[in-house]
Design a protein around this motif. Structure first.
Motif, PDB file in Angstrom:
ATOM      1  N   LEU A 287      34.854 -26.873 -21.250  1.00  0.00           N
ATOM      2  CA  LEU A 287      35.922 -27.755 -21.707  1.00  0.00           C
ATOM      3  C   LEU A 287      35.776 -27.913 -23.218  1.00  0.00           C
ATOM      4  CD1 LEU A 287      35.768 -30.504 -18.916  1.00  0.00           C
ATOM      5  CD2 LEU A 287      37.421 -28.626 -19.114  1.00  0.00           C
ATOM      6  N   PRO A 288      36.240 -26.934 -23.975  1.00  0.00           N
ATOM      7  CA  PRO A 288      36.064 -26.986 -25.426  1.00  0.00           C
ATOM      8  C   PRO A 288      36.943 -28.058 -26.055  1.00  0.00           C
ATOM      9  CG  PRO A 288      37.427 -25.130 -24.835  1.00  0.00           C
ATOM     10  CD  PRO A 288      36.954 -25.730 -23.539  1.00  0.00           C
ATOM     11  N   GLY A 289      36.507 -28.536 -27.205  1.00  0.00           N
ATOM     12  CA  GLY A 289      37.299 -29.510 -27.946  1.00  0.00           C
ATOM     13  C   GLY A 289      38.336 -28.822 -28.805  1.00  0.00           C
ATOM     14  N   LYS A 290      38.202 -28.979 -30.110  1.00  0.00           N
ATOM     15  CA  LYS A 290      39.157 -28.353 -31.014  1.00  0.00           C
ATOM     16  C   LYS A 290      38.438 -27.931 -32.279  1.00  0.00           C
ATOM     17  CE  LYS A 290      40.626 -32.777 -33.046  1.00  0.00           C
ATOM     18  NZ  LYS A 290      41.783 -33.650 -33.329  1.00  0.00           N
ATOM     19  N   LEU A 291      39.089 -27.081 -33.025  1.00  0.00           N
ATOM     20  CA  LEU A 291      38.552 -26.604 -34.290  1.00  0.00           C
ATOM     21  C   LEU A 291      38.132 -27.779 -35.165  1.00  0.00           C
ATOM     22  CD1 LEU A 291      38.252 -24.148 -36.298  1.00  0.00           C
ATOM     23  CD2 LEU A 291      40.547 -24.730 -37.082  1.00  0.00           C
ATOM     24  N   GLY A 292      36.900 -27.732 -35.664  1.00  0.00           N
ATOM     25  CA  GLY A 292      36.425 -28.766 -36.569  1.00  0.00           C
ATOM     26  C   GLY A 292      35.812 -29.965 -35.901  1.00  0.00           C
ATOM     27  N   ASP A 293      35.505 -29.874 -34.589  1.00  0.00           N
ATOM     28  CA  ASP A 293      34.979 -31.053 -33.905  1.00  0.00           C
ATOM     29  C   ASP A 293      33.473 -31.214 -34.063  1.00  0.00           C
ATOM     30  OD1 ASP A 293      33.979 -29.067 -32.263  1.00  0.00           O
ATOM     31  OD2 ASP A 293      35.149 -29.620 -30.499  1.00  0.00           O
TER      32      ASP A 293
ATOM     33  N   THR B 216      11.669 -15.636 -44.666  1.00  0.00           N
ATOM     34  CA  THR B 216      12.323 -16.831 -44.131  1.00  0.00           C
ATOM     35  C   THR B 216      13.458 -17.220 -45.065  1.00  0.00           C
ATOM     36  OG1 THR B 216      10.301 -17.616 -43.075  1.00  0.00           O
ATOM     37  CG2 THR B 216      12.030 -19.237 -43.472  1.00  0.00           C
ATOM     38  N   LEU B 217      14.647 -17.384 -44.508  1.00  0.00           N
ATOM     39  CA  LEU B 217      15.821 -17.732 -45.290  1.00  0.00           C
ATOM     40  C   LEU B 217      16.578 -18.849 -44.592  1.00  0.00           C
ATOM     41  CD1 LEU B 217      17.177 -14.132 -46.090  1.00  0.00           C
ATOM     42  CD2 LEU B 217      15.936 -15.643 -47.652  1.00  0.00           C
ATOM     43  N   THR B 218      17.193 -19.708 -45.363  1.00  0.00           N
ATOM     44  CA  THR B 218      18.054 -20.740 -44.780  1.00  0.00           C
ATOM     45  C   THR B 218      19.509 -20.319 -44.900  1.00  0.00           C
ATOM     46  OG1 THR B 218      18.150 -21.959 -46.870  1.00  0.00           O
ATOM     47  CG2 THR B 218      16.441 -22.590 -45.273  1.00  0.00           C
ATOM     48  N   GLN B 219      20.299 -20.826 -43.985  1.00  0.00           N
ATOM     49  CA  GLN B 219      21.705 -20.454 -43.945  1.00  0.00           C
ATOM     50  C   GLN B 219      22.558 -21.664 -43.586  1.00  0.00           C
ATOM     51  OE1 GLN B 219      23.478 -17.386 -44.541  1.00  0.00           O
ATOM     52  NE2 GLN B 219      24.921 -19.090 -44.581  1.00  0.00           N
ATOM     53  N   ASN B 220      23.519 -21.973 -44.439  1.00  0.00           N
ATOM     54  CA  ASN B 220      24.472 -23.037 -44.157  1.00  0.00           C
ATOM     55  C   ASN B 220      25.564 -22.518 -43.233  1.00  0.00           C
ATOM     56  OD1 ASN B 220      23.004 -24.496 -45.956  1.00  0.00           O
ATOM     57  ND2 ASN B 220      24.574 -24.572 -47.560  1.00  0.00           N
ATOM     58  N   THR B 221      25.978 -23.344 -42.313  1.00  0.00           N
ATOM     59  CA  THR B 221      27.049 -22.953 -41.406  1.00  0.00           C
ATOM     60  C   THR B 221      27.757 -24.185 -40.885  1.00  0.00           C
ATOM     61  OG1 THR B 221      27.585 -21.555 -39.513  1.00  0.00           O
ATOM     62  CG2 THR B 221      25.638 -22.943 -39.301  1.00  0.00           C
ATOM     63  N   PHE B 222      28.812 -23.988 -40.121  1.00  0.00           N
ATOM     64  CA  PHE B 222      29.544 -25.047 -39.446  1.00  0.00           C
ATOM     65  C   PHE B 222      29.567 -24.727 -37.961  1.00  0.00           C
ATOM     66  CE2 PHE B 222      31.844 -24.693 -43.611  1.00  0.00           C
ATOM     67  CZ  PHE B 222      31.174 -25.758 -44.200  1.00  0.00           C
ATOM     68  N   VAL B 223      29.210 -25.679 -37.150  1.00  0.00           N
ATOM     69  CA  VAL B 223      29.110 -25.433 -35.717  1.00  0.00           C
ATOM     70  C   VAL B 223      30.017 -26.392 -34.967  1.00  0.00           C
ATOM     71  CG1 VAL B 223      26.739 -24.645 -35.987  1.00  0.00           C
ATOM     72  CG2 VAL B 223      27.171 -27.024 -35.361  1.00  0.00           C
ATOM     73  N   GLY B 224      30.512 -25.930 -33.827  1.00  0.00           N
ATOM     74  CA  GLY B 224      31.287 -26.794 -32.958  1.00  0.00           C
ATOM     75  C   GLY B 224      30.404 -27.844 -32.315  1.00  0.00           C
ATOM     76  N   LYS B 225      31.010 -28.841 -31.768  1.00  0.00           N
ATOM     77  CA  LYS B 225      30.281 -29.903 -31.098  1.00  0.00           C
ATOM     78  C   LYS B 225      29.470 -29.323 -29.947  1.00  0.00           C
ATOM     79  CE  LYS B 225      31.070 -34.207 -28.524  1.00  0.00           C
ATOM     80  NZ  LYS B 225      32.120 -35.124 -27.992  1.00  0.00           N
ATOM     81  N   ALA B 226      28.205 -29.703 -29.853  1.00  0.00           N
ATOM     82  CA  ALA B 226      27.366 -29.244 -28.750  1.00  0.00           C
ATOM     83  C   ALA B 226      28.014 -29.635 -27.429  1.00  0.00           C
ATOM     84  CB  ALA B 226      25.970 -29.834 -28.864  1.00  0.00           C
TER      85      ALA B 226
END
Length: 753
Positions: free
Chosen positions: A642-648, A662-672
């Motif tokens: 039951l997915p939410g919506k883009l940007g949740d 070892t490298l860090t990476q910024n990202t955007f993830v959907g609501k768990a």
């Protein structure tokens, strides 16, 4: 399907990739310091906005309007529907050779490889001895994408019908070991290794075996009915039909009747024979079926050393971009003597005659298309719709359908480092065309605009048109000189390279959420050679080692993820969109930087592939896996979401390591999702892939395909059925068979809810 290595003809080009362009990968385009406020503050179009636009609403100019007297008070709006809720106990992971569903559900086998679909055809013996001439009236192999078309008493399309319909399904490929008495027969066979059953050269010398294989590819149309609580297919229905590699098909759109499609079979380039490697699928709003030709290139024989001197620079570039080289994965071109109509020789795409109309040098150009089939007219000729481009079509998912607006189909090209496309019709949708058959397809699918996606660093994206004269697609292009509109669609991958599209990690199935128009794309997986640790970023943020069996390193992103985007203003014809990452596959025991979606033992998965939104329960998403990475713990599976919506979700920093760097990476993830938003619903038998899903008109029957059980065994030379890795669905020592399940809830309710 997953294949071993490139020197093995059973390898799939989707696992290897043929994109040498220097276009940035999706990863390369994501800035390391994206602003979450900037990304999602731009807003995402909603279904309400789309409705407002469809009804003529919107902002005005700079003058104050004349305000009429207020109307009478409107009645209060109806109460909003209750939110969906998953209502079953999650199924545990399993390595058993069975199908497991939750308590309260029943899964029955409906339609298996070899099952007869015409009166007078005997039951399938499943020992390799059935008459090859009957296979054009039997179920094909490797059941895949499918659609249920409800049908009323007048034999017309009735989408809401709950008890009768036409089930139309793809048959992607074959497992030859299980089809013949002792596997495929060849003269002087050369195998890819001492233990592999994959022929890399030799000559097929039993035409009957090859005829079976010709028929077992393609598409089935069968009538299915519900009697009481039981579903069955009607063996003698007049609607039953097999479409396969020998079925005549017409071309339509910009490439039809051009020199690129001329062959000895069709000297004017107007038609061809057959379809194959039909993976995901699609539909139309007028009630026809779309089957999509995915990994077709490896079926053609082209020995590079002998054919290259006879080819132009452009032809060689096209061959390389589509991966057309080698002996042909089933050696169909080697059968002798050939038939009068070149059933075998047409799979040899080398220059052999005096002109293109004397051989099949253009045979490869006749595959790689979206094919439209009218299931309600068994005598109709399928059409290959060339306006939608030629590539490794994984599917063609229909977007929102609004009267007076263009139609749109979203499409993935299933190979590592390939692209995401969409096609927008020139004509606006007219509901009077419902039931219009192939004539409606001519109206909406032969004239339109083909686009490829570019994902930009600020969380937005652009749709780049693939058209002669724009986006670098010109006759002066130094990598490939495009000649005309037909050249563009036939070489859509090269056009997308020139336009600057974003390389993706195996774009597979696409699905559109009917609640809000968000588009989801499964990115099945990738490896370290395709995307090293230094090339990760926002959209492909993970690099990790998923150790299999406690000893086998699997580096890169072997568990895959799902990308989500929305066209601006909820307008499928928009030229811009916004995106995020909805869900990451992972073991529940993996570190937090790998198990980004915080999956538990009740919903962890790997390698998402098939994907489909319910129509009866809008917002319910079904996910299927095609996995080789997590199979030390579980067979492939089906999950309900039951997915939410883009940007949740929110911004996140992931730490990646390869053991040295070892490298860090910024990202955007959907609501768990938690278990409220994602649960395992089904686990399949050994070595299978879960793929293809549809539902009856009322959502109370779910049709699910089980593909190639026992596949691992088929990669070794084993003629003793008792040693096969799976015996599903018959059990005992029977050969395994791909099959369609029908799943019902014991209390008659909606599936999953």
């Amino acid at each position: 399907m997953t294949a071993p290595t490139r020197d093995d003809p059973s390898y799939d080009l989707d696992d290897v990739g043929t994109n040498p362009s220097k276009n940035p990968s999706f990863n390369d385009l994501i800035a390391s310091r994206l602003s979450r406020r900037h990304l999602f503050g731009l807003g995402v179009g909603t279904a309400g906005t789309a409705l407002l636009q469809a009804c003529g609403g919107g902002g005005g100019g700079g003058f104050l309007p004349i305000v009429p007297p207020p109307p009478a008070p409107a009645p209060p709006p109806p109460a909003p529907p209750a939110p969906l809720k998953l209502n079953f106990n999650p199924v545990a992971k399993s390595l058993a050779d069975v199908v497991t569903v939750p308590a309260g559900y029943t899964a029955s086998v409906l339609f298996r490889l070899g099952d007869p679909i015409a009166a007078g055809v005997a039951a399938y013996k499943n020992d390799g001895t059935d008459d090859p001439a009957t296979y054009d009236r039997r179920a094909g192999d490797h059941h895949d994408g499918m659609t249920f078309f409800g049908m009323n008493g007048s034999n017309k399309w009735d989408a809401a019908n709950a008890t009768r319909g036409l089930l139309v399904m793809n048959h992607e490929a074959i497992t030859p070991l299980f089809l013949h008495p002792t596997g495929p027969t060849a003269l002087n066979p050369v195998y890819s290794s001492a233990t592999s059953a994959s022929l890399i050269d030799g000559q097929r010398n039993v035409p009957g075996e090859v005829l079976r294989e010709f028929y077992l590819h393609g598409v089935s149309v069968i009538e299915v009915n519900k009697t009481g609580n039981t579903w069955s297919y009607k063996q003698d229905s007049s609607f039953n039909r097999r479409i396969h590699t020998l079925t005549e098909m017409a071309f339509s759109g910009p490439a039809a009747k051009t020199d690129y499609l001329k062959t000895k079979f069709s000297t004017d380039g107007s038609k061809t024979r057959g379809t194959l490697n039909n993976c995901a699928n699609g539909t139309t709003p007028w009630g026809t079926y779309l089957t999509c030709e995915e990994n077709w290139a490896s079926y053609f024989r082209r020995i590079v050393a002998t054919d290259t001197p006879n080819r132009s620079t452009k032809e060689k570039a096209s061959f390389a971009r589509y991966g057309i080289s080698g002996t042909g994965r089933e050696l169909w071109a080697t059968v002798t003597p050939d038939t009068a109509d070149n059933q075998y020789g047409r799979w040899n795409t080398e220059v052999l005659g005096a002109s293109a109309t004397a051989d099949y040098r253009n045979g490869h150009n006749t595959y790689g298309w979206v094919v439209e089939i009218d299931p309600f007219n068994p005598s109709s000729t399928p059409k290959k719709r060339t306006a939608l481009g030629r590539f490794g079509h994984e599917g063609a998912c229909l977007g929102p359908v609004v009267v007076g607006k263009p139609l749109v189909w979203y499409m993935g090209d299933d190979s590592r480092n390939e692209y995401i496309y969409k096609f927008v019709s020139t004509k606006n949708w007219d509901a009077a065309d419902i039931g219009g058959g192939m004539a409606a397809g001519d109206k909406y699918m032969d004239d339109g605009r083909l686009y490829v996606a570019r994902f930009d660093a600020d969380g937005t994206g652009k749709w780049l048109e693939l058209k002669l004269g724009v986006n670098g697609i010109t006759s002066s292009n130094t990598n490939y000189a495009f000649a005309d509109a037909a050249d563009v669609v036939i070489n859509a991958r090269l056009a997308a390279d020139s336009a600057g599209a974003t390389k993706m990690d195996r774009p597979e199935w696409t699905a559109v959420n009917p609640k809000n128009g968000d588009v989801y794309v499964t990115l099945t997986n990738t490896n370290a050679s395709s995307r090293p640790i230094g090339q990760t970023n926002g959209a492909n943020p993970r690099f990790y080692n998923d150790i299999k069996d406690g000893k086998t390193n699997q580096t890169g992103n072997p568990n895959g993820h799902i990308v989500r985007f929305a066209d601006d203003n909820a307008d499928p014809a928009a030229l811009s969109f916004k995106w995020d990452v909805y869900l990451f596959g992972a073991r529940s025991t993996a570190a937090a930087d790998v198990n980004v979606s915080q999956l538990s033992a009740d919903n962890d998965f790997s390698s998402p592939d098939g994907m489909w939104f319910s129509h009866a329960a809008p917002g319910l998403l079904w996910l299927q896996t095609d996995d080789g990475a997590y199979t030390d713990v579980t067979n492939c599976m089906l999950l309900a979401a039951l997915p939410g919506k883009l940007g949740d979700g929110g911004a996140k920093v992931i730490t990646n390591t390869d053991g040295t760097t070892t490298l860090t990476q910024n990202t955007f993830v959907g609501k768990a999702p938690g278990t409220d938003g994602l649960r395992r619903f089904l686990v399949g038998p050994k070595d299978c892939e879960l793929t293809g899903i549809a539902e009856s008109g009322d959502g109370r029957a779910l049709f699910v395909n089980i593909q190639h059980p026992g596949e691992t065994t088929a990669r070794t030379v084993i003629s003793d059925p008792t040693q096969y890795g799976s015996h599903w669905p018959q059990g005992g020592n029977a050969r395994p068979r791909s099959a369609t399940l029908v799943i019902t809830k014991d209390d008659g309710g909606l599936i999953g809810l």
